[in-house]
Enzyme design. Structure first.
Site, PDB file in Angstrom:
ATOM      1  N   TYR A 155       0.829  -1.204   0.000  1.00 18.06           N
ATOM      2  CA  TYR A 155       0.000   0.000   0.000  1.00 18.06           C
ATOM      3  C   TYR A 155       0.864   1.253   0.000  1.00 18.06           C
ATOM      4  CZ  TYR A 155      -3.290   3.525   1.771  1.00 18.06           C
ATOM      5  OH  TYR A 155      -4.042   4.664   1.941  1.00 18.06           O
ATOM      6  N   LYS A 159       1.281   4.410  -2.796  1.00 14.83           N
ATOM      7  CA  LYS A 159       1.035   5.820  -2.518  1.00 14.83           C
ATOM      8  C   LYS A 159       2.262   6.668  -2.845  1.00 14.83           C
ATOM      9  CE  LYS A 159      -3.175   5.224  -1.400  1.00 14.83           C
ATOM     10  NZ  LYS A 159      -4.230   5.680  -2.326  1.00 14.83           N
TER      11      LYS A 159
END
Length: 252
Positions: A155, A159
């Site tokens: 994750y 980002k």
């Protein structure tokens, strides 16, 4: 919580991940400001929340697939084009230690979070270039784009990648009037509650994230390009995020 006043009358906005908490707030805020919104999500049932709102069209599909991204832009062209792209779609539920994450799961997170943003951003940029006009991209990042969460390596990598993608768009396409910025929110929940790890002392409302998107996509932010706006109550400014641990260190 009242909306920040921006006028998007006549504007066409694409919101991905529209069935989620932040996605629903984004759709609501943009339509309240006068925009027509295409709401896209892999969750077809979740899109039913928009009902028969004439300002909202919906499309279900996995945006990591090129044919779905193509279908989205075919829909947009039939309905007058695109002014603002909001890349909000993300797989957020994976909590797996880096040492244990499989290549398949890693690839799934990268596809859902970063590949989807790339596919749509490139198509939006080509659409605006070919039309001889500019446009605005707002992508959802996270504090994990520059700092690491526990057990969320994939994750966080996505980002950081979204922030890098936004900078690349700003540098390569800014001369065409195309802007790309990010929002990095923290602790977004449906109802605001106290939070001791955030300097502001509370969590972030999804509407506050949506209001930041309204600003970044507007002429008021014309000189912001390749920027990351932290909507986090000061979390990113804090050296340590656990006041209790910080107090314990000072006592040791």
């Amino acid at each position: 919580m009242s909306s920040v006043q921006f006028d998007y009358t006549g504007e066409r906005v694409l919101v991905t991940g529209a069935a989620g908490l932040i996605g629903r707030a984004l759709v609501q805020r943009f339509t309240e400001a006068g925009a027509e919104v295409l709401a896209v999500d892999v969750d077809a049932d979740g899109l039913k929340v928009f009902g028969d709102d004439p300002r909202v069209a919906t499309l279900a599909g996995d945006l990591a697939h090129e044919e779905v991204a193509d279908a989205v832009f075919a829909t947009l062209r039939r309905n007058g084009g695109l002014d603002v792209l909001v890349n909000n779609a993300a797989m957020t539920e994976v909590r797996t230690p880096l040492i244990d994450i499989s290549a398949g799961l890693w690839d799934a997170v990268i596809a859902a979070n970063l590949r989807s943003a790339y596919l749509l951003s490139v198509r939006a940029a080509r659409h605006w270039r070919d039309a001889g006009r500019g446009g605005a991209i707002v992508s959802l990042s996270s504090p994990g784009g520059s700092r690491a969460h526990e057990d969320q390596s994939a994750y966080d990598v996505t980002k950081a990648g979204i922030e890098a993608l936004s900078r690349a768009i700003a540098v390569e396409l800014g001369g065409l009037g195309i802007r790309a910025n990010c929002i990095a929110p923290a602790s977004v929940v449906g109802e605001i509650r106290p939070a001791t790890d955030i300097p502001a002392g509370r969590t972030t409302a999804p509407e506050e994230v949506a209001d930041a998107a309204l600003y970044l996509a507007s002429p008021a932010a014309a000189q912001l390009n390749g920027h990351v706006l932290h909507v986090d109550g000061g979390l990113h400014a804090r050296l340590r995020t656990d006041p209790a641990q910080e107090q314990q260190r000072s006592e040791d």
